[in-house]
Design a protein around this motif. Structure first.
Motif: not given
Ligand code: CR1
Length: 814
Positions: A124-125, A128, A273-274, A323, A361, A435, A464, A554, A655-659
């Motif tokens: 996602g990051l 985006l 990822d995260s 980030d 994020h 986000v 987002n 998660y 989940e910060a946002s999800g796209t």
């Molecule tokens: C988040 O987990 C969000 C995207 C874009 C992710 C997801 O919920 O939509 O960022 N975070 O903002 C991420 O990849 C390293 O962090």
């Protein structure tokens, strides 16, 4: 009459065919008869690029000469997807391309397929960031995307016989890559290591080694804006091709060592990822691209000036920190201003503070990067000194504001042992944003609470968004045409809120039927695609139920697979007769970080549930599970338009946002989801009656943690859940071998940190509601259409407009 605002074609198909012929001749050295589809792909790409060059150069000139502040989007990832179709669309050459390629005797599909997708992001990051640079260009805002041209992108995912994930390197640059222009003459030097000495009362950094940062420029064409921005990805090269002295002694491997060391920096994207990655190489990568980008911006905005007036720097460009990965840019700009240009601390701080802003994020505390001071000291000794001084200044500021000593300690940027990059970013820049609404609120209330108490004005939200050009127009041409027909204009492609005009049509059965027919045709297309690419036999007359995203606890793929197993057990045990079951095809797509054990076990489980279920005559035609490997942007573009029901089932507050959720809603899928991330806002906009909500809220989750969460209780209380977990434990999906999923089962029953078991009941309950609606196609599609009509807010154009207004304080070029 339909009003068309799409870019006008600059040439006829015949003229474009000639341009392709010329490229084939002069760059590839082949005749059309000798050419392969891959040659034509390269030639077409070069031809499209030529159509964009004038706008690209003009955009750059206007940016430097005008008074509009530019945006520098600093990001370790840009998951851009394939370029050809998008470039053709924005150059207004799609039709000409189709005709020209056929007139040269090639199939359009073969030529498009010759492009290899760059995997320069994890999820996602990175995606985006790609949507954002598309929107910046489409809005006519001068901007750079700054990042790294990794030689190896995100790993290629395969599955072995046992259903396990195998990672193989993704050497995307193995063949000619026509989009990136390597500009050896605009390189930058980036240095590391060594020591800091005092000379004439000034600190001087004497680095130990340097690498050459070479920009690779990708054009970022706007849609119908006439503007073309730049994505500048840095590649690391060695200054010393090899060490001649060593080489003369014929120690060949030693001789090429410096080259290997330098080029390692941009060699590979971290497949994370995260989760944090404590490798020195990662910090080297971060500093590498950020340092090169800062120097590049000075070169661009103060051309030919030896002594530029950098007090105006923040009026020329604003840097967005995507980030924590680029946060080392804050001490780097301080260093550049003080050590390279002679500014005093306070002046440098004012400029730096005005220049940077930070987007967070995540909500997982472990995903906020923290670097050991020792590592920073070894790699970037001068930066560590600057960070310490920033921290001292910060502490004094907090003291002066009357903040308690304990709190000051909690807020430390530099703790002695380590440096907290999120704190450095929050203090060092002007704004911090989350986000999605819920995420930004949780940042203020929990993750960065102390900071928000002291600096409330810094915090803001930007929800987002996703680009409608790639994810509707290119991915779903049938729906695009129907939307244009319904609205009588195609202006929605640059003003997505216009989709609202479709809402009245949800009452028009004829239109809803057309909408349903689009979905059905997309499902047939996807079934064919899945057959061709994966050998799957998907029945397009079943409900297509999709869960695609990184594999993470998660996000709760486990919840989906357990519910699916429970459904399977229902049929097997006769609790449900097969005729009562709504035929469903469940499609998963997910990569797991290579070192993430439970995530990889989950992948193996999904594959084996698929194997067992798909081969069981008792459930034939009722339940099918497919897991296409190597989920990427291309697969997303095929699968999302074909999906009836998508899954956004993360534990609330994680989940910060999800796209993906936005892409599905915009393509007319219904969503089953929790009150998490941007789901909250999607549901608000499309209406509660058009969204399948289930599960605990953030407050309920917190209360359950506080009360002491015991997953075993849910297992004991719910026979269907018990049956599902028992089947995993007893070897049903591992040829009788109970050890295969033992760790996964143990985790569910003893820990289950993301409360999958607690939400299982609610999740399986809502399936009845989902299926009751699905058997009424007109009603289902009406609701899906209302989702489309009300999702215009989730355009990345709107996100960028919010950034412009709330954070960047700039706008389009005149
Ligand atoms: C988040 O987990 C969000 C995207 C874009 C992710 C997801 O919920 O939509 O960022 N975070 O903002 C991420 O990849 C390293 O962090």
């Amino acid at each position: 009459m339909t009003e068309i605002t799409a870019p006008k074609s600059p040439v006829t198909a015949a003229e474009f065919a000639n341009e392709i012929r010329e490229q084939l001749k002069y760059t590839q050295g082949v005749t059309p008869e000798q050419a392969k589809p891959a040659d034509v792909y390269v030639a077409v790409s070069a031809a499209v690029r030529r159509h964009l060059v004038d706008s690209w150069m003009k955009t750059q000139a206007d940016m430097v000469n005008g008074n509009t502040k530019a945006v520098g989007y600093l990001s370790a990832e840009f998951l851009i997807g394939k370029q050809l179709r998008n470039a053709l669309l924005n150059a207004g050459l799609t039709e000409q391309f189709n005709e020209a390629v056929e007139s040269l005797g090639f199939s359009v599909q073969d030529v498009v397929d010759a492009e290899y997708e760059p995997g320069l992001g994890n999820g996602g990051l990175g995606r985006l960031a790609a949507c954002f640079i598309d929107s910046l260009a489409s809005l006519g805002v001068p901007a750079f995307g700054y990042g790294i041209q990794y030689r190896y992108g995100i790993f290629k995912q395969e599955f072995d016989e046992a259903g396990r994930q195998i990672e193989t390197p993704d050497y995307w640059l193995a063949n000619e890559e026509p989009w990136g222009h390597i500009d050896y003459n605009r390189d930058q030097k980036v240095s590391f290591g060594g020591e800091v000495v005092e000379e004439n009362g000034r600190k001087v950094w004497k680095p130990a080694w340097s690498v050459r940062a070479v920009p690779v420029d990708y054009m970022v064409p706007g849609y119908a804006s006439g503007r073309v921005n730049t994505l500048r990805l840095w590649a690391a090269k060695s200054y010393d091709e090899f060490d001649l002295l060593t080489f003369n002694k014929s120690e060949y491997l030693d001789a090429v060592k410096p080259q290997v060391k330098a080029e390692n920096i941009s060699k590979i994207l971290y497949p994370e990822d995260s989760t944090p990655q404590g490798k020195a190489l990662r910090l080297e990568q971060q500093y590498f691209f950020v340092s090169a980008s800062i120097h590049d911006a000075i070169r661009v905005f103060y051309p030919g000036q030896d002594k530029p007036d950098l007090t105006t720097f923040a009026d020329k460009i604003t840097f967005q920190l995507n980030d924590t990965h680029p946060v080392i840019g804050i001490p780097e700009l301080m260093r550049v201003l003080m050590d390279e240009y002679g500014y005093d601390w306070d002046t440098a701080w004012t400029i730096t503070n005005k220049t940077f802003n930070y987007t967070c994020h995540t909500l997982l505390p472990e995903a906020l990067e923290v670097w050991p001071s020792k590592l920073i000291g070894e790699l970037l000794p001068r930066h560590l000194e600057i960070i310490e001084k920033i921290n001292d200044q910060f502490e004094s500021e907090l003291k002066a504001k009357g903040v308690a000593d304990e709190t000051i300690k909690d807020m430390a940027i530099y703790t002695g042992d380590s440096v907290r990059m999120a704190y450095l970013a929050t203090y060092g820049g002007s704004h911090v944003n989350g986000v999605a609404e819920l995420h930004s609120q949780l940042l203020k209330d929990v993750t960065l609470k102390n900071f928000s108490d002291v600096y409330p004005g810094k915090f803001t939200n930007v929800t987002n968004g996703v680009t409608p050009r790639r994810f509707i127009k290119l991915a779903n041409p049938r729906l695009s045409d129907l939307i244009t027909e319904g609205l009588g204009t195609d202006r929605w492609l640059s003003d997505l809120e216009l989709l609202k005009g479709l809402e009245p049509l949800a009452a028009d059965d004829e239109f809803v039927k057309k909408f349903a027919a689009v979905k059905q045709a997309n499902k047939v297309d996807f079934a064919n695609y899945a057959k061709r690419e994966y050998g799957f036999d998907i029945d397009p007359n079943t409900m297509i139920n999709t869960m695609v995203k990184r594999l993470h606890e998660y996000k709760r793929q486990a919840l989906k697979i357990l519910a699916l197993i429970a459904r399977y057990a229902d049929i097997k045990s006769g609790r449900l007769s097969a005729d009562e079951v709504l035929p469903r095809t469940v499609v998963f797509g997910a990569k797991a970080a290579p070192g993430y054990y439970l995530a990889k076990q989950t992948i193996q489980l999904i594959n084996n549930v698929a194997r067992v279920v798909n081969n069981d005559p008792d459930v034939k035609g009722k339940l099918n599970v497919y897991f296409p490997w190597n989920y990427n942007v291309r697969l997303a573009q095929h699968l999302i338009p074909a999906t009836d029901l998508d899954e956004q089932i993360s534990q609330a507050g994680k989940e910060a946002s999800g796209t993906g959720n936005m892409k599905f809603a915009l393509n007319g899928a219904m969503t089953v989801g929790t009150l998490d991330g941007a789901n909250v806002e999607i549901r608000e906009r499309v209406g509660a009656e058009n969204f399948f909500l289930f599960g605990m809220t953030v407050d309920e989750v917190d209360a359950l943690y506080a009360a002491g969460y015991d997953p075993k209780k849910y297992y004991d209380a719910n026979p269907r859940l018990r049956a599902a977990i028992d089947m995993v434990a007893d070897g049903t999906f591992s040829n009788g071998d109970k050890s295969v999923y033992a760790d996964l089962v143990h985790d569910w029953l003893t820990k289950d940190w993301f409360m999958t078991l607690a939400d299982f009941g609610a999740y399986t309950d809502i399936q009845a509601e989902i299926e009751a609606l699905y058997v009424q196609p007109l009603e289902w599609n009406r609701k899906a259409l209302i989702n489309v009509a009300n999702s215009g807010y989730f355009s990345s154009d709107r996100s960028i407009e919010d950034y412009l207004e709330r954070i960047w304080k700039t706008g389009p070029l005149a």
